[in-house]
Design a protein around this motif. Structure first.
Motif, PDB file in Angstrom:
ATOM      1  N   GLN A   1     -11.920  68.121 -66.392  1.00 46.97           N
ATOM      2  CA  GLN A   1     -11.518  69.543 -65.814  1.00 46.97           C
ATOM      3  C   GLN A   1      -9.941  69.810 -66.259  1.00 46.97           C
ATOM      4  O   GLN A   1      -9.117  70.669 -65.628  1.00 46.97           O
TER       5      GLN A   1
ATOM      6  N   HIS B   1     -17.272  61.688 -57.274  1.00 45.27           N
ATOM      7  CA  HIS B   1     -16.465  62.168 -56.204  1.00 45.27           C
ATOM      8  C   HIS B   1     -15.781  60.851 -55.423  1.00 45.27           C
ATOM      9  O   HIS B   1     -15.018  61.008 -54.864  1.00 45.27           O
TER      10      HIS B   1
ATOM     11  N   PHE C   1      -7.520  73.053 -65.325  1.00 47.74           N
ATOM     12  CA  PHE C   1      -6.335  72.920 -64.459  1.00 47.74           C
ATOM     13  C   PHE C   1      -5.118  73.574 -65.544  1.00 47.74           C
ATOM     14  O   PHE C   1      -4.449  74.300 -64.712  1.00 47.74           O
TER      15      PHE C   1
ATOM     16  N   ASN D   1     -19.361  68.593 -53.958  1.00 43.76           N
ATOM     17  CA  ASN D   1     -20.080  70.122 -53.842  1.00 43.76           C
ATOM     18  C   ASN D   1     -21.034  69.987 -52.646  1.00 43.76           C
ATOM     19  O   ASN D   1     -21.776  69.002 -52.779  1.00 43.76           O
TER      20      ASN D   1
ATOM     21  N   ASP E   1      -9.884  78.945 -57.561  1.00 45.78           N
ATOM     22  CA  ASP E   1      -8.719  78.049 -57.537  1.00 45.78           C
ATOM     23  C   ASP E   1      -7.298  78.871 -57.419  1.00 45.78           C
ATOM     24  O   ASP E   1      -6.475  78.433 -56.795  1.00 45.78           O
TER      25      ASP E   1
ATOM     26  N   THR F   1      -9.537  65.378 -60.256  1.00 43.31           N
ATOM     27  CA  THR F   1     -10.508  65.518 -60.448  1.00 43.31           C
ATOM     28  C   THR F   1     -10.780  64.636 -61.726  1.00 43.31           C
ATOM     29  O   THR F   1      -9.921  64.108 -62.539  1.00 43.31           O
TER      30      THR F   1
ATOM     31  N   HIS G   1     -11.144  70.602 -50.608  1.00 38.04           N
ATOM     32  CA  HIS G   1     -11.628  71.893 -51.265  1.00 38.04           C
ATOM     33  C   HIS G   1     -13.059  71.714 -51.637  1.00 38.04           C
ATOM     34  O   HIS G   1     -13.424  71.374 -52.881  1.00 38.04           O
TER      35      HIS G   1
ATOM     36  N   ASP H   1      -5.108  68.161 -53.300  1.00 36.28           N
ATOM     37  CA  ASP H   1      -6.303  68.659 -53.254  1.00 36.28           C
ATOM     38  C   ASP H   1      -7.336  67.444 -53.953  1.00 36.28           C
ATOM     39  O   ASP H   1      -7.293  67.254 -55.288  1.00 36.28           O
TER      40      ASP H   1
ATOM     41  N   TYR I   1     -14.604  79.819 -61.095  1.00 35.86           N
ATOM     42  CA  TYR I   1     -13.940  78.609 -60.655  1.00 35.86           C
ATOM     43  C   TYR I   1     -12.384  78.757 -60.644  1.00 35.86           C
ATOM     44  O   TYR I   1     -11.704  78.450 -59.780  1.00 35.86           O
TER      45      TYR I   1
ATOM     46  N   TYR J   1      -3.677  67.847 -57.791  1.00 31.79           N
ATOM     47  CA  TYR J   1      -5.001  67.733 -57.765  1.00 31.79           C
ATOM     48  C   TYR J   1      -5.445  66.625 -58.480  1.00 31.79           C
ATOM     49  O   TYR J   1      -5.115  66.180 -59.333  1.00 31.79           O
TER      50      TYR J   1
ATOM     51  N   GLY K   1     -13.022  67.078 -53.115  1.00 30.56           N
ATOM     52  CA  GLY K   1     -13.818  68.044 -54.135  1.00 30.56           C
ATOM     53  C   GLY K   1     -15.305  67.846 -54.179  1.00 30.56           C
ATOM     54  O   GLY K   1     -15.904  68.197 -55.285  1.00 30.56           O
TER      55      GLY K   1
HETATM   56  N1  ARG Z   1     -16.031  70.475 -56.698  1.00 31.53           N
HETATM   57  C1  ARG Z   1     -15.489  70.255 -57.951  1.00 31.53           C
HETATM   58  C2  ARG Z   1     -16.212  69.411 -58.674  1.00 31.53           C
HETATM   59  O1  ARG Z   1     -17.119  68.814 -58.091  1.00 31.53           O
HETATM   60  C3  ARG Z   1     -14.034  69.706 -57.554  1.00 31.53           C
HETATM   61  C4  ARG Z   1     -12.894  70.677 -57.077  1.00 31.53           C
HETATM   62  C5  ARG Z   1     -11.530  70.518 -57.271  1.00 31.53           C
HETATM   63  N2  ARG Z   1     -10.581  70.894 -56.740  1.00 31.53           N
HETATM   64  C6  ARG Z   1     -10.237  72.100 -57.161  1.00 31.53           C
HETATM   65  N3  ARG Z   1      -9.423  72.715 -56.532  1.00 31.53           N
HETATM   66  N4  ARG Z   1     -10.730  72.734 -58.066  1.00 31.53           N
HETATM   67  O2  ARG Z   1     -16.159  69.170 -59.858  1.00 31.53           O
END
Ligand code: ARG
Length: 566
Positions: free
Chosen positions: A339, A134, A343, A125, A315, A335, A160, A120, A311, A333, A123
């Protein structure tokens, strides 16, 4: 792998001497002037055998020397006080390994047990412009995926998308207020509306409330909002795809948070059956703290008081779906490191659900891309860069720094932009922040993408001038620079395995750089094309064919392609 070969010798010899040797760790020497590999296990053994490390070392060395089937591997084996075992490889074994690398697919690397791995990364948005953060997730994630696949693993990658958060409510609110109808929405609208709305809700609680309400109604299936959502997702998603295409980043699944909603219901049932959901101040939460915790571990909020999901919920529901559809052995994952707690919380709920019995869950948190001032990277205009303008800036910088390359094709320039950005990033271990100095990383010298590409093309042009029918190296190594290059090449298998194990493309990127340094040093001294000694020339050409093939295939794992010329 040579380290395994040496470890096996030590093990066999140990057996003959009635020494119980477990987990023998042979490492690359940090004093290459003294030896190639070393073994420090004599110190451990000293405790159980009641002998000094030096004595144990001497016994092992003597025994190795008695057996030609082992001693042929080494030009020299010796014990150095207070008890280190130093190994210098024989030319014979070095060339034997190189020949295996030449003759076998994937350089004869032994493939590990195949795993199914769910990745994953990316990610992005939707409705928010992609930013440098990103970019990192996409670049590092893609490299890890390619390395895993190279070693034969079955990898499924999902982008994702962040597609059901507050930003959607904000953008729908903004579009409606500006009277932009569904058919007329453009990418430009999305790019301007999001930052504008985001500023607005900072000072306007009422508008913020309304945006949150739109988001929640959307999640509950309100039709008009859903139509907006679909349209926004299409426009924004197409643009994200375009950027990923430029970066050669691709996914097997193009799903997002919104796709997890159907799985919330069965997941909630499962959580309830296992008595894991608790009411707390009107919200539903899962308690995840453990007695052994050194820091506070707040509960995961599963559903807010106003019934909205968060969120963590999406997940978990996504994991529910992935486990039932794909049964992966491992989840990875990627990120931003901020985060990490998110997680950790999600994985703890997975543990409570029993999911961690059949699968392991990993989160790789990467650091920030900084500018030369040490602050988060900004372009010249001082904005956190939109990726297109970043690519343009890199291209211009490269062109300016390399005036003689002005006639490079646009396609080759794009390849260079990719190499510059990716090699700058991938040479650092993911969790570290790094400074993205465009001028430095555009340079043809130093630890840069262009340096590696230039080395490859230079060697390729030498190889093209000659024909070589040799298929196997002879037993010889001709000089010390030659030997260094050969030793570097045989480290490939260990390096790649380690890079995959650590989920760190940096290990591979740094190996590639060092390999190129060795290749260049070799070429500075030995001009292969003008050699009169035919046998030597043919052997060196074959060696360079191998080295360049490694550069090419490993670059590909980092997502870096080769230009026609530069
Ligand atoms: N959209 C999220 C961001 O911009 C990251 C997603 C990461 N993947 C997940 N399964 N939460 O921070």
């Amino acid at each position: 792998m040579i380290t395994t070969k040496i470890a096996n010798v030590i093990k066999e010899i140990g057996k003959k001497l009635n020494m119980e040797l477990e987990n023998i760790n042979v490492i690359e020497s940090n004093r290459k002037d003294l030896c190639d590999y070393q073994f420090d296990g004599t110190f451990q053994l000293a405790k159980t055998l009641h002998k000094s490390p030096l004595e144990i070392g001497q016994m092992l060395v003597e025994e190795i020397k008695k057996h030609p089937e082992y001693s042929h591997l080494f030009q020299n084996v010796e014990v150095i006080p207070p008890g280190f075992l130093n190994f210098t490889l024989s030319s014979e074994i070095i060339n034997e390994i190189l020949n295996e690398m030449i003759q076998n697919d994937k350089f004869g690397i032994t493939l590990p047990k195949k795993q199914k791995i769910f990745m994953d990364y990316g990610g992005p948005n939707i409705a928010k412009p992609l930013h440098v953060g990103h970019l990192r997730s996409a670049i590092v994630g893609e490299a890890i995926k390619r390395m895993l696949k190279y070693l034969g693993h079955d990898v499924i990658a999902d982008v994702h998308l962040g597609d059901y958060g507050l930003q959607i409510g904000e953008v729908i609110y903004g579009l409606k207020e500006k009277n932009i109808s569904l058919e007329d929405i453009t990418l430009q609208d999305l790019e301007t509306i999001y930052p504008w709305m985001n500023e607005r809700i900072k000072n306007d609680e009422i508008v913020k409330e309304q945006c949150a309400k739109i988001t929640k109604d959307l999640q509950e299936g309100q039709e008009e909002y859903h139509a907006y959502f679909e349209k926004i997702k299409k426009i924004s998603g197409d643009d994200i795809l375009r950027i990923y295409k430029y970066l050669d980043v691709s996914f097997d699944l193009w799903l997002g948070e919104s796709d997890a909603y159907p799985y919330i219901e069965p997941l909630t049932k499962e959580l309830e059956n296992k008595n894991l959901l608790t009411e707390s101040e009107g919200a539903k939460v899962v308690f995840i703290a453990k007695e052994s915790d050194k820091k506070e571990m707040p509960p995961l909020v599963y559903q807010k008081k106003n019934k909205a999901y968060l969120y963590g919920t999406t997940d978990l529901a996504t994991i529910y779906d992935r486990i039932h559809k794909y049964h992966p052995d491992t989840f990875i994952y990627l990120t931003d490191y901020r985060q990490k707690l998110h997680f950790e919380s999600v994985f703890r709920v997975c543990e409570k659900l029993g999911y961690t019995k059949d699968a392991s869950f990993e989160h790789i948190g990467f650091g920030t891309v900084n500018g030369k001032d040490g602050k988060p990277f900004k372009t010249r205009e001082g904005k956190s860069p939109k990726l297109d303008s970043l690519f343009e800036e890199v291209k211009e910088t490269f062109k300016k720094a390399n005036e003689k390359n002005q006639d490079m094709s646009e396609k080759d320039l794009d390849i260079l932009v990719n190499a510059i950005i990716k090699f700058a990033d991938l040479q650092n271990s993911p969790e570290k922040d790094y400074i993205f100095d465009i001028t430095k990383f555009s340079n043809l010298t130093g630890k840069t993408g262009p340096y590696i590409l230039y080395t490859y093309l230079r060697i390729e042009s030498i190889l093209k001038k000659e024909s070589n029918s040799l298929k196997e190296l002879n037993q010889e190594i001709y000089d010390s620079i030659d030997r260094e290059l050969r030793l570097k090449i045989i480290e490939l298998e260990k390096t790649l395995n380690y890079a995959v194990k650590m989920r760190s493309p940096a290990i591979l990127a740094n190996f590639l750089y060092e390999l190129c340094v060795n290749m260049n040093a070799f070429y500075e001294k030995n001009h292969i094309n003008n050699l009169r000694e035919i046998e030597k020339k043919e052997n060196w050409l074959l060696l360079f064919q191998l080295a360049n093939k490694i550069v090419k295939e490993m670059l590909l794992l980092l997502g870096i392609y080769l230009p026609e010329r530069m």
